[in-house]
Design a protein around this motif. Structure first.
Motif, PDB file in Angstrom:
ATOM      1  N   THR A   1       5.268 -13.859  40.720  1.00 56.37           N
ATOM      2  CA  THR A   1       6.081 -14.436  39.649  1.00 56.37           C
ATOM      3  C   THR A   1       5.176 -14.946  38.531  1.00 56.37           C
ATOM      4  N   ARG A   2       5.565 -14.638  37.288  1.00 54.99           N
ATOM      5  CA  ARG A   2       4.726 -15.038  36.163  1.00 54.99           C
ATOM      6  C   ARG A   2       5.564 -15.169  34.899  1.00 54.99           C
ATOM      7  N   ALA A   3       5.012 -15.862  33.936  1.00 54.95           N
ATOM      8  CA  ALA A   3       5.679 -16.053  32.653  1.00 54.95           C
ATOM      9  C   ALA A   3       4.708 -15.672  31.552  1.00 54.95           C
ATOM     10  N   THR A   4       5.220 -14.991  30.535  1.00 57.00           N
ATOM     11  CA  THR A   4       4.394 -14.642  29.386  1.00 57.00           C
ATOM     12  C   THR A   4       5.065 -15.206  28.138  1.00 57.00           C
ATOM     13  N   TYR A   5       4.291 -15.995  27.384  1.00 60.75           N
ATOM     14  CA  TYR A   5       4.813 -16.654  26.189  1.00 60.75           C
ATOM     15  C   TYR A   5       4.166 -16.063  24.944  1.00 60.75           C
ATOM     16  N   THR A   6       4.989 -15.795  23.935  1.00 65.72           N
ATOM     17  CA  THR A   6       4.493 -15.243  22.675  1.00 65.72           C
ATOM     18  C   THR A   6       5.077 -16.047  21.525  1.00 65.72           C
ATOM     19  N   LEU A   7       4.198 -16.547  20.652  1.00 62.69           N
ATOM     20  CA  LEU A   7       4.650 -17.368  19.534  1.00 62.69           C
ATOM     21  C   LEU A   7       5.067 -16.482  18.363  1.00 62.69           C
ATOM     22  N   ARG A   8       6.286 -16.720  17.873  1.00 58.42           N
ATOM     23  CA  ARG A   8       6.764 -15.969  16.713  1.00 58.42           C
ATOM     24  C   ARG A   8       6.375 -16.693  15.424  1.00 58.42           C
ATOM     25  N   ASP A   9       6.523 -15.993  14.305  1.00 61.55           N
ATOM     26  CA  ASP A   9       6.180 -16.577  13.002  1.00 61.55           C
ATOM     27  C   ASP A   9       7.019 -17.807  12.678  1.00 61.55           C
ATOM     28  N   ASP A  10       8.241 -17.853  13.210  1.00 65.28           N
ATOM     29  CA  ASP A  10       9.111 -18.988  12.892  1.00 65.28           C
ATOM     30  C   ASP A  10       8.902 -20.174  13.826  1.00 65.28           C
ATOM     31  N   GLY A  11       7.858 -20.077  14.689  1.00 68.65           N
ATOM     32  CA  GLY A  11       7.545 -21.205  15.562  1.00 68.65           C
ATOM     33  C   GLY A  11       8.304 -21.207  16.877  1.00 68.65           C
ATOM     34  N   ILE A  12       9.215 -20.239  17.037  1.00 67.08           N
ATOM     35  CA  ILE A  12       9.945 -20.114  18.307  1.00 67.08           C
ATOM     36  C   ILE A  12       9.097 -19.282  19.263  1.00 67.08           C
ATOM     37  N   VAL A  13       9.190 -19.592  20.540  1.00 67.66           N
ATOM     38  CA  VAL A  13       8.396 -18.895  21.547  1.00 67.66           C
ATOM     39  C   VAL A  13       9.265 -17.880  22.287  1.00 67.66           C
ATOM     40  N   ASN A  14       8.806 -16.640  22.341  1.00 72.74           N
ATOM     41  CA  ASN A  14       9.486 -15.649  23.185  1.00 72.74           C
ATOM     42  C   ASN A  14       8.994 -15.830  24.617  1.00 72.74           C
ATOM     43  N   VAL A  15       9.928 -15.813  25.560  1.00 80.37           N
ATOM     44  CA  VAL A  15       9.612 -16.047  26.966  1.00 80.37           C
ATOM     45  C   VAL A  15       9.976 -14.802  27.772  1.00 80.37           C
ATOM     46  N   LEU A  16       9.039 -14.335  28.573  1.00 78.02           N
ATOM     47  CA  LEU A  16       9.323 -13.244  29.509  1.00 78.02           C
ATOM     48  C   LEU A  16       8.967 -13.732  30.899  1.00 78.02           C
ATOM     49  N   ASN A  17       9.959 -13.836  31.776  1.00 76.78           N
ATOM     50  CA  ASN A  17       9.720 -14.240  33.156  1.00 76.78           C
ATOM     51  C   ASN A  17       9.880 -13.018  34.045  1.00 76.78           C
ATOM     52  N   GLU A  18       8.895 -12.810  34.914  1.00 78.82           N
ATOM     53  CA  GLU A  18       8.931 -11.641  35.804  1.00 78.82           C
ATOM     54  C   GLU A  18       8.697 -12.065  37.246  1.00 78.82           C
ATOM     55  N   THR A  19       9.300 -11.334  38.153  1.00 81.65           N
ATOM     56  CA  THR A  19       8.996 -11.518  39.562  1.00 81.65           C
ATOM     57  C   THR A  19       9.179 -10.173  40.254  1.00 81.65           C
ATOM     58  N   TRP A  20       8.544 -10.017  41.372  1.00 82.04           N
ATOM     59  CA  TRP A  20       8.675  -8.775  42.136  1.00 82.04           C
ATOM     60  C   TRP A  20       9.305  -9.080  43.486  1.00 82.04           C
ATOM     61  N   THR A  21      10.306  -8.285  43.844  1.00 86.46           N
ATOM     62  CA  THR A  21      10.947  -8.423  45.150  1.00 86.46           C
ATOM     63  C   THR A  21      10.978  -7.051  45.793  1.00 86.46           C
ATOM     64  N   ASN A  22      10.383  -6.935  46.964  1.00 85.80           N
ATOM     65  CA  ASN A  22      10.318  -5.642  47.655  1.00 85.80           C
ATOM     66  C   ASN A  22       9.798  -4.545  46.730  1.00 85.80           C
ATOM     67  N   GLY A  23       8.799  -4.887  45.924  1.00 92.00           N
ATOM     68  CA  GLY A  23       8.182  -3.894  45.056  1.00 92.00           C
ATOM     69  C   GLY A  23       8.928  -3.618  43.765  1.00 92.00           C
ATOM     70  N   LYS A  24      10.065  -4.261  43.576  1.00 91.30           N
ATOM     71  CA  LYS A  24      10.832  -4.044  42.337  1.00 91.30           C
ATOM     72  C   LYS A  24      10.619  -5.198  41.368  1.00 91.30           C
ATOM     73  N   ARG A  25      10.451  -4.845  40.104  1.00 92.97           N
ATOM     74  CA  ARG A  25      10.232  -5.872  39.085  1.00 92.97           C
ATOM     75  C   ARG A  25      11.565  -6.369  38.544  1.00 92.97           C
ATOM     76  N   GLY A  26      11.767  -7.661  38.642  1.00 85.60           N
ATOM     77  CA  GLY A  26      12.920  -8.291  38.020  1.00 85.60           C
ATOM     78  C   GLY A  26      12.415  -9.127  36.870  1.00 85.60           C
ATOM     79  N   TYR A  27      13.162  -9.167  35.771  1.00 84.27           N
ATOM     80  CA  TYR A  27      12.675  -9.971  34.652  1.00 84.27           C
ATOM     81  C   TYR A  27      13.839 -10.493  33.836  1.00 84.27           C
ATOM     82  N   ILE A  28      13.559 -11.517  33.075  1.00 79.91           N
ATOM     83  CA  ILE A  28      14.547 -12.032  32.141  1.00 79.91           C
ATOM     84  C   ILE A  28      13.803 -12.556  30.925  1.00 79.91           C
ATOM     85  N   GLU A  29      14.415 -12.391  29.765  1.00 77.01           N
ATOM     86  CA  GLU A  29      13.773 -12.829  28.532  1.00 77.01           C
ATOM     87  C   GLU A  29      14.582 -13.948  27.889  1.00 77.01           C
TER      88      GLU A  29
END
Length: 185
Positions: free
Chosen positions: A39-67
């Motif tokens: 499980t991991r999170a990746t944060y990216t700062l946008r020009d307007d100061g808002i942060v894009n969030v990508l959360n990922e996890t793997w279950t039984n070899g499958k990648r699940g994610y939500i943004e």
């Protein structure tokens, strides 16, 4: 104890905070897959100061994610209290759900962090690497305990080394567990 205001880090440099963080441990949630790993999170700062969030996890070899997105709860405060917003369900952005993301501890080099919520129902230990030194981990746990968290609920997240690549591989697009776990619902 639980009434005490939590101490939150001040003056976090969001630019330095961006990038990938690995979940070393967290409070399990009944919505999160019991066997979720990497499980991991990746944060990216946008020009307007808002942060894009990508959360990922793997279950039984499958990648699940939500943004989602994150933003400062109070733009005029120097406290690291963020709001994280996701849309439910992820592929049909109709209902935004908002959760709290409070940085309770962050080292000077932005290499590991302790994240909580005012409800104290959720807690995360994050690190830039897939493994965190035991001594540091124990210090973070002690800190969480001092802030009123029931640290007996902390569950270590299995992380493989090297971590999985990302976009490749079969996907589990439901992602609903992530939202619910983040929001403490």
């Amino acid at each position: 104890m639980a009434n005490k205001e939590m101490e939150v880090v001040k003056g976090v440099d969001l630019k330095r905070y961006m990038g990938r963080w690995y979940e070393i441990a967290s409070f399990p949630s009944r919505f999160q897959p019991k066997n979720g790993e990497n499980t991991r999170a990746t944060y990216t700062l946008r020009d307007d100061g808002i942060v894009n969030v990508l959360n990922e996890t793997w279950t039984n070899g499958k990648r699940g994610y939500i943004e989602g997105t994150a933003y400062k709860a109070d733009p005029n405060s120097d406290e690291a209290k963020l709001k994280v917003k996701f849309y439910v369900p992820p592929f049909l952005p109709i209902i935004p759900v908002v959760g709290d993301y409070w940085v309770l501890f962050l080292d000077d080099d932005y290499q590991y962090a302790l994240i909580g919520q005012p409800s104290r129902k959720y807690l995360w230990v994050l690190c830039r690497q897939t493994h965190l030194d035991d001594e540091i981990y124990n210090q973070l746990v002690k800190r969480a305990k001092e802030e009123g968290y029931d640290v007996s609920k902390l569950h270590k997240t299995p992380q493989s080394d090297p971590p999985p690549e990302g976009e490749e591989g079969p996907k589990d697009t439901k992602g609903i567990w992530w939202i619910k776990s983040l929001l403490g619902k």
